[in-house]
Motif scaffolding. Structure first.
Motif, PDB file in Angstrom:
ATOM      1  N   GLY A  71      49.532  27.111  35.333  1.00 20.37           N
ATOM      2  CA  GLY A  71      49.396  28.399  36.004  1.00 20.37           C
ATOM      3  C   GLY A  71      48.099  29.073  35.616  1.00 20.37           C
ATOM      4  O   GLY A  71      47.798  29.261  34.456  1.00 20.37           O
ATOM      5  N   GLU A  72      47.299  29.400  36.645  1.00 22.32           N
ATOM      6  CA  GLU A  72      46.036  30.072  36.377  1.00 22.32           C
ATOM      7  C   GLU A  72      46.227  31.553  36.594  1.00 22.32           C
ATOM      8  O   GLU A  72      46.532  31.991  37.689  1.00 22.32           O
ATOM      9  N   GLU A  73      46.042  32.309  35.572  1.00 25.28           N
ATOM     10  CA  GLU A  73      46.163  33.744  35.667  1.00 25.28           C
ATOM     11  C   GLU A  73      44.765  34.328  35.782  1.00 25.28           C
ATOM     12  O   GLU A  73      43.890  34.032  34.990  1.00 25.28           O
ATOM     13  N   THR A  74      44.531  35.123  36.799  1.00 25.49           N
ATOM     14  CA  THR A  74      43.223  35.709  37.021  1.00 25.49           C
ATOM     15  C   THR A  74      43.244  37.156  36.545  1.00 25.49           C
ATOM     16  O   THR A  74      44.110  37.917  36.940  1.00 25.49           O
ATOM     17  N   ASN A  75      42.283  37.513  35.746  1.00 24.60           N
ATOM     18  CA  ASN A  75      42.141  38.890  35.284  1.00 24.60           C
ATOM     19  C   ASN A  75      41.124  39.591  36.172  1.00 24.60           C
ATOM     20  O   ASN A  75      40.083  40.027  35.716  1.00 24.60           O
ATOM     21  N   ALA A  76      41.413  39.663  37.459  1.00 19.19           N
ATOM     22  CA  ALA A  76      40.493  40.247  38.418  1.00 19.19           C
ATOM     23  C   ALA A  76      40.637  41.763  38.436  1.00 19.19           C
ATOM     24  O   ALA A  76      41.727  42.295  38.279  1.00 19.19           O
ATOM     25  N   SER A  77      39.513  42.421  38.647  1.00 22.27           N
ATOM     26  CA  SER A  77      39.495  43.877  38.804  1.00 22.27           C
ATOM     27  C   SER A  77      39.106  44.201  40.233  1.00 22.27           C
ATOM     28  O   SER A  77      38.385  43.444  40.882  1.00 22.27           O
ATOM     29  N   ALA A  78      39.578  45.341  40.730  1.00 25.46           N
ATOM     30  CA  ALA A  78      39.261  45.771  42.089  1.00 25.46           C
ATOM     31  C   ALA A  78      38.050  46.704  42.063  1.00 25.46           C
ATOM     32  O   ALA A  78      37.963  47.604  41.222  1.00 25.46           O
ATOM     33  N   TYR A  79      37.117  46.462  42.979  1.00 23.94           N
ATOM     34  CA  TYR A  79      35.922  47.287  43.114  1.00 23.94           C
ATOM     35  C   TYR A  79      35.756  47.661  44.582  1.00 23.94           C
ATOM     36  O   TYR A  79      36.114  46.893  45.473  1.00 23.94           O
ATOM     37  N   ASP A  80      35.214  48.856  44.831  1.00 26.51           N
ATOM     38  CA  ASP A  80      34.910  49.284  46.191  1.00 26.51           C
ATOM     39  C   ASP A  80      33.443  48.999  46.473  1.00 26.51           C
ATOM     40  O   ASP A  80      32.559  49.462  45.753  1.00 26.51           O
ATOM     41  N   LEU A  81      33.212  48.247  47.528  1.00 28.86           N
ATOM     42  CA  LEU A  81      31.863  47.842  47.914  1.00 28.86           C
ATOM     43  C   LEU A  81      31.605  48.355  49.324  1.00 28.86           C
ATOM     44  O   LEU A  81      32.443  48.193  50.214  1.00 28.86           O
ATOM     45  N   SER A  82      30.470  49.014  49.516  1.00 34.03           N
ATOM     46  CA  SER A  82      30.132  49.545  50.834  1.00 34.03           C
ATOM     47  C   SER A  82      28.625  49.487  51.021  1.00 34.03           C
ATOM     48  O   SER A  82      27.874  49.221  50.084  1.00 34.03           O
ATOM     49  N   GLU A 132      35.646  37.689  49.380  1.00 36.65           N
ATOM     50  CA  GLU A 132      36.175  38.740  50.251  1.00 36.65           C
ATOM     51  C   GLU A 132      35.193  38.867  51.410  1.00 36.65           C
ATOM     52  O   GLU A 132      33.991  38.693  51.236  1.00 36.65           O
ATOM     53  N   GLU A 133      35.717  39.203  52.596  1.00 34.15           N
ATOM     54  CA  GLU A 133      34.865  39.256  53.780  1.00 34.15           C
ATOM     55  C   GLU A 133      35.272  40.400  54.700  1.00 34.15           C
ATOM     56  O   GLU A 133      36.443  40.749  54.782  1.00 34.15           O
ATOM     57  N   THR A 134      34.276  40.963  55.403  1.00 30.03           N
ATOM     58  CA  THR A 134      34.528  41.996  56.397  1.00 30.03           C
ATOM     59  C   THR A 134      33.428  41.920  57.451  1.00 30.03           C
ATOM     60  O   THR A 134      32.483  41.136  57.326  1.00 30.03           O
ATOM     61  N   THR A 135      33.550  42.759  58.479  1.00 24.57           N
ATOM     62  CA  THR A 135      32.553  42.827  59.549  1.00 24.57           C
ATOM     63  C   THR A 135      32.076  44.270  59.673  1.00 24.57           C
ATOM     64  O   THR A 135      32.877  45.203  59.560  1.00 24.57           O
ATOM     65  N   THR A 136      30.780  44.440  59.939  1.00 25.30           N
ATOM     66  CA  THR A 136      30.240  45.793  60.076  1.00 25.30           C
ATOM     67  C   THR A 136      30.726  46.442  61.370  1.00 25.30           C
ATOM     68  O   THR A 136      30.979  45.772  62.370  1.00 25.30           O
ATOM     69  N   VAL A 145      36.892  44.594  46.818  1.00 26.78           N
ATOM     70  CA  VAL A 145      36.762  43.210  46.371  1.00 26.78           C
ATOM     71  C   VAL A 145      37.470  43.034  45.037  1.00 26.78           C
ATOM     72  O   VAL A 145      37.516  43.942  44.215  1.00 26.78           O
ATOM     73  N   LEU A 146      38.040  41.880  44.866  1.00 24.99           N
ATOM     74  CA  LEU A 146      38.615  41.498  43.584  1.00 24.99           C
ATOM     75  C   LEU A 146      37.648  40.532  42.933  1.00 24.99           C
ATOM     76  O   LEU A 146      37.216  39.572  43.560  1.00 24.99           O
ATOM     77  N   SER A 147      37.300  40.808  41.714  1.00 30.97           N
ATOM     78  CA  SER A 147      36.380  39.926  41.010  1.00 30.97           C
ATOM     79  C   SER A 147      36.817  39.800  39.559  1.00 30.97           C
ATOM     80  O   SER A 147      37.197  40.782  38.933  1.00 30.97           O
ATOM     81  N   ASP A 148      36.751  38.580  39.065  1.00 33.42           N
ATOM     82  CA  ASP A 148      37.122  38.345  37.673  1.00 33.42           C
ATOM     83  C   ASP A 148      35.911  38.444  36.754  1.00 33.42           C
ATOM     84  O   ASP A 148      36.028  38.282  35.553  1.00 33.42           O
ATOM     85  N   VAL A 149      34.745  38.685  37.333  1.00 31.40           N
ATOM     86  CA  VAL A 149      33.525  38.968  36.577  1.00 31.40           C
ATOM     87  C   VAL A 149      32.885  40.194  37.208  1.00 31.40           C
ATOM     88  O   VAL A 149      33.182  40.538  38.350  1.00 31.40           O
TER      89      VAL A 149
END
Length: 119
Positions: free
Chosen positions: A23-34, A64-68, A78-82
């Motif tokens: 089991g891989e546990e990810t310690n990802a944090s959420a960030y707001d990107l704009s 993570e992906e979005t469209t303008t 975005v969730l990022s572990d770094v």
């Protein structure tokens, strides 16, 4: 009776141990990107570019992906572990643009400029 139960438990214990080890546990944090994706006009001014795909990729491969929107603006969580990764904007008919983002705070703004691709 206990001796009879023990052999039956061995496979179950093996499966539980293997599952927890894999089991891989990810310690990802959420960030707001704009930001805004723009294109340079012939007169040197810039305008927002709607319909561009914006992709965030962490250095460990979380994506993570979005469209303008029509005005070229984008927002995503975005969730990022770094605390860093790459932001890329692309749209057919334009050159892509990419920048490194470092999350030194929970919200980051990254603007990107595309250019019309030469034929």
């Amino acid at each position: 009776m206990i001796g009879q139960l023990r052999p039956a438990l061995v496979p179950a214990l093996f499966v539980l141990l293997a599952a927890s080890a894999c089991g891989e546990e990810t310690n990802a944090s959420a960030y707001d990107l704009s930001g805004i994706v723009t294109v340079e006009r012939d007169d040197g001014s810039s305008a927002g570019l709607g319909g561009a795909r914006v992709t965030f990729t962490s250095d460990t491969g979380l994506v993570e992906e979005t469209t303008t929107g029509d005005d070229g603006r984008y927002e995503m969580q975005v969730l990022s572990d770094v605390a860093f990764g790459q932001v890329r904007a692309e749209k057919t008919g334009f050159t892509s643009s990419e920048r490194t983002v470092y999350f030194d705070r929970a919200e980051r703004r990254i603007d990107l400029e595309l250019r019309e691709a030469s034929e």
